[in-house]
Design a protein around this motif. Structure first.
Motif, PDB file in Angstrom:
ATOM      1  N   THR A  45       0.808  -1.223   0.000  1.00  0.00           N
ATOM      2  CA  THR A  45       0.000   0.000   0.000  1.00  0.00           C
ATOM      3  C   THR A  45       0.840   1.270   0.000  1.00  0.00           C
ATOM      4  O   THR A  45       0.325   2.348  -0.324  1.00  0.00           O
ATOM      5  N   HIS A  46       2.135   1.175   0.393  1.00  0.00           N
ATOM      6  CA  HIS A  46       2.985   2.361   0.505  1.00  0.00           C
ATOM      7  C   HIS A  46       4.360   2.079  -0.086  1.00  0.00           C
ATOM      8  O   HIS A  46       5.001   1.081   0.277  1.00  0.00           O
ATOM      9  N   VAL A  47       4.779   2.953  -0.983  1.00  0.00           N
ATOM     10  CA  VAL A  47       6.110   2.873  -1.582  1.00  0.00           C
ATOM     11  C   VAL A  47       6.770   4.242  -1.464  1.00  0.00           C
ATOM     12  O   VAL A  47       6.174   5.261  -1.805  1.00  0.00           O
ATOM     13  N   GLN A  48       7.998   4.234  -0.989  1.00  0.00           N
ATOM     14  CA  GLN A  48       8.803   5.443  -0.882  1.00  0.00           C
ATOM     15  C   GLN A  48      10.053   5.263  -1.727  1.00  0.00           C
ATOM     16  O   GLN A  48      10.740   4.242  -1.621  1.00  0.00           O
ATOM     17  N   ALA A  49      10.346   6.228  -2.602  1.00  0.00           N
ATOM     18  CA  ALA A  49      11.529   6.107  -3.455  1.00  0.00           C
ATOM     19  C   ALA A  49      11.954   7.489  -3.933  1.00  0.00           C
ATOM     20  O   ALA A  49      11.204   8.465  -3.833  1.00  0.00           O
ATOM     21  N   THR A  50      13.157   7.553  -4.452  1.00  0.00           N
ATOM     22  CA  THR A  50      13.650   8.772  -5.074  1.00  0.00           C
ATOM     23  C   THR A  50      13.010   8.924  -6.453  1.00  0.00           C
ATOM     24  O   THR A  50      12.433   7.968  -6.993  1.00  0.00           O
ATOM     25  N   PRO A  51      13.102  10.107  -7.059  1.00  0.00           N
ATOM     26  CA  PRO A  51      12.640  10.229  -8.444  1.00  0.00           C
ATOM     27  C   PRO A  51      13.261   9.186  -9.365  1.00  0.00           C
ATOM     28  O   PRO A  51      12.571   8.624 -10.230  1.00  0.00           O
ATOM     29  N   SER A  52      14.553   8.891  -9.173  1.00  0.00           N
ATOM     30  CA  SER A  52      15.206   7.869  -9.995  1.00  0.00           C
ATOM     31  C   SER A  52      14.538   6.509  -9.803  1.00  0.00           C
ATOM     32  O   SER A  52      14.322   5.757 -10.759  1.00  0.00           O
ATOM     33  N   GLY A  53      14.205   6.180  -8.556  1.00  0.00           N
ATOM     34  CA  GLY A  53      13.553   4.905  -8.276  1.00  0.00           C
ATOM     35  C   GLY A  53      12.148   4.832  -8.849  1.00  0.00           C
ATOM     36  O   GLY A  53      11.725   3.788  -9.377  1.00  0.00           O
ATOM     37  N   TRP A  54      11.407   5.929  -8.777  1.00  0.00           N
ATOM     38  CA  TRP A  54      10.060   5.944  -9.341  1.00  0.00           C
ATOM     39  C   TRP A  54      10.089   5.812 -10.856  1.00  0.00           C
ATOM     40  O   TRP A  54       9.166   5.243 -11.458  1.00  0.00           O
ATOM     41  N   ARG A  55      11.126   6.341 -11.493  1.00  0.00           N
ATOM     42  CA  ARG A  55      11.226   6.200 -12.951  1.00  0.00           C
ATOM     43  C   ARG A  55      11.316   4.734 -13.349  1.00  0.00           C
ATOM     44  O   ARG A  55      10.794   4.325 -14.392  1.00  0.00           O
ATOM     45  N   VAL A  56      12.010   3.931 -12.528  1.00  0.00           N
ATOM     46  CA  VAL A  56      12.117   2.497 -12.810  1.00  0.00           C
ATOM     47  C   VAL A  56      10.725   1.874 -12.895  1.00  0.00           C
ATOM     48  O   VAL A  56      10.424   1.094 -13.805  1.00  0.00           O
ATOM     49  N   LEU A  57       9.862   2.229 -11.951  1.00  0.00           N
ATOM     50  CA  LEU A  57       8.501   1.701 -11.965  1.00  0.00           C
ATOM     51  C   LEU A  57       7.682   2.269 -13.123  1.00  0.00           C
ATOM     52  O   LEU A  57       6.926   1.552 -13.788  1.00  0.00           O
ATOM     53  N   ALA A  58       7.846   3.575 -13.371  1.00  0.00           N
ATOM     54  CA  ALA A  58       7.078   4.206 -14.447  1.00  0.00           C
ATOM     55  C   ALA A  58       7.431   3.597 -15.800  1.00  0.00           C
ATOM     56  O   ALA A  58       6.540   3.326 -16.626  1.00  0.00           O
ATOM     57  N   TYR A  59       8.725   3.368 -16.039  1.00  0.00           N
ATOM     58  CA  TYR A  59       9.151   2.778 -17.315  1.00  0.00           C
ATOM     59  C   TYR A  59       8.586   1.376 -17.497  1.00  0.00           C
ATOM     60  O   TYR A  59       8.401   0.907 -18.622  1.00  0.00           O
ATOM     61  N   ALA A  60       8.305   0.702 -16.374  1.00  0.00           N
ATOM     62  CA  ALA A  60       7.745  -0.651 -16.440  1.00  0.00           C
ATOM     63  C   ALA A  60       6.229  -0.625 -16.594  1.00  0.00           C
ATOM     64  O   ALA A  60       5.586  -1.682 -16.608  1.00  0.00           O
TER      65      ALA A  60
END
Length: 473
Positions: A233-248
């Motif tokens: 339910t909760h994910v915390q990450a840097t912008p770089s880390g969120w990009r990994v998820l967004a690209y997927a």
């Protein structure tokens, strides 16, 4: 406000209230609150017998695992503070930090990285121990020490007390509306202080903690599958880390996302906002206990704010005389302020100054971040010095340059950041420069590109022209 309880007390209460609930998931391993409590209690007894207690520091050097979380809880129970170390760091770096910190014990897996510090192996079966009983830590005592990059070439340890950590947990609990149904994904390295929020907040509010190995954090589809499979339910990450998820192609309207550690680009905010149910931009230096401000990202944001202070935090935009201004350096006060830098009284006095706006004896931490006040809260502008963020890690360019200048054949060097990349400009010739740096610096501080020059460009007043170098990248 009365004395705040510590994570030791908060977790102990939760373990007593929900002993059979799953507290922690690490791969195939699943621990209930009772099992985690008992394991921490058993290890705490062993640590105390080895000398851990109030006023001591215990280093933990191991990959993120259930054993590491157990060790953090156990160290806190003894009254000692914990010092996280990354086993992937060069041995020279680990030994430097251990020596500088004066750690009394080293908890590790595999062969120890150093000699001279008593070692307890986390990957060995713990011998039976009598039940451990001790008074909870003093809220004013250190909870942990995190080492950050230093501008002089020497890393520095930030000492954070329990009261500041509890204040952060309470503030984030209220901001996020934490419940026992929360499932937190822990993707951050243990040496990155934001990992403490991922680990402790679910454990003190009755939620579930899901640990992620370092390889999965960079594989977007695998990470997305884990989020879905564990009901995160909760994910915390840097912008770089969120990009990994967004690209997927990640999208989950049930999810609350926290994003921080680097400046949030407006384009990324607009991309991420519809992918999750809630997106919160958070800001804070290690010296102000993880996060100090927050901003709820609205649909289609045009500009980005770092928001307003969390409870127990005060913020001031000041000039060089600490006068309030509309645009200037961000100074942070309140219960969140760290004790200072371990064994560095002069540097502590320079960055932690008396608070003219708060109660007598209070202090402000001068962040070095330039901000301005807006209707939406604080807006981050830039650094006032050469500190940068590389994939969420705080890097003092002076430390990278000092390491390069120590190498044979290097006459002058300058480090700059271009996007997510750290780039080095070098006058002189040093074969295998990156390989040599990797022997003394963490991987994120090793330049990804080296550009050799006959001479460094200078400004009219004779200083290195960093802007001209940045244009060469």
């Amino acid at each position: 406000m009365g004395a705040l309880p510590t994570v030791v007390e908060l977790f102990g209460r939760q373990a007593a209230n929900t002993p059979d609930k799953i507290a922690l998931v690490a791969g195939a391993e699943r621990l209930t609150y009772a099992a985690l409590d008992e394991a921490a209690n058993r290890l705490a007894a062993r640590l105390a017998a080895a000398g851990a207690g109030p006023g001591t520091l215990v280093a933990i050097c191991a990959a993120k695992s259930a054993a590491c979380v157990t060790a953090m809880l156990a160290v806190a129970r003894t009254g000692a503070a914990h010092l996280p170390l990354d086993p992937s760091y060069p041995t020279a770096r680990l030994e430097l930090v251990l020596a500088d910190s004066g750690a009394h014990l080293l908890l590790t897996e595999g062969e120890p990285v150093t000699i001279g510090v008593p070692v307890i192996r986390l990957d060995e079966d713990q011998p039976p121990a009598a039940p451990f009983a001790a008074a909870p830590p003093d809220p004013a005592s250190p909870a942990y020490v995190i080492y950050t990059s230093g501008s002089t070439g020497r890393p520095k340890g930030v000492v954070v007390p329990h009261r500041a950590l509890t204040n952060l947990l309470y503030g984030m609990r209220d901001l996020l509306g934490s419940t026992e149904d929360d499932v937190w994904l822990s993707v951050s390295a243990l040496t990155f202080d934001i990992s403490l929020l991922e680990i402790y907040l679910p454990l003190v509010t009755g939620g579930r903690l899901v640990l992620v190995d370092s390889r999965t954090t960079i594989l977007g589809k695998r990470l997305a599958a884990l989020i879905e499979g564990e009901g995160v339910t909760h994910v915390q990450a840097t912008p770089s880390g969120w990009r990994v998820l967004a690209y997927a192609g990640f999208r989950d309207p049930r999810l609350t996302g926290l994003i921080g550690g680097e400046a949030l680009p407006a384009a990324l905010a607009r991309d991420l906002r519809p992918r999750v149910g809630r997106l919160v931009n958070v800001y804070g230096p290690t010296e102000a206990t993880i996060w100090a401000t927050s901003w709820e990202v609205p649909p289609e944001p045009e500009t980005i704010s770092i928001g307003d202070p969390l409870p127990g935090v005060t913020v001031h935009v000041v000039d060089d005389r600490l006068n309030e201004v509309s645009q200037g350096e961000l100074a942070i006060g309140g219960i969140c302020v760290a004790d200072g830098y371990l064994g560095r009284p002069a540097l502590t006095a320079e960055r932690f100054v008396p608070d003219p706006y708060g109660e007598p004896g209070g202090r402000l931490y001068l962040t070095g971040d330039l901000v301005r006040r807006t209707d939406a809260g604080l807006e981050f502008l830039r650094r006032a010095d050469t500190q940068v963020k590389v994939r969420g890690h705080r890097v003092e360019l002076g430390e990278v340059e000092a390491a390069m200048d120590d190498l044979p054949g290097v006459r002058q060097s300058v480090a700059v950041v271009s996007g997510d990349a750290l780039v080095a400009f070098v006058v002189g010739d040093c074969p295998d420069l990156r390989l040599r740096l990797a022997a003394v610096l963490p991987s994120y501080m090793v330049p990804t590109r080296v550009i050799r020059l006959d001479a460094l460009p200078l400004t009219p007043n004779g200083k290195t022209d960093r802007r001209a170098l940045e244009e060469k990248v």
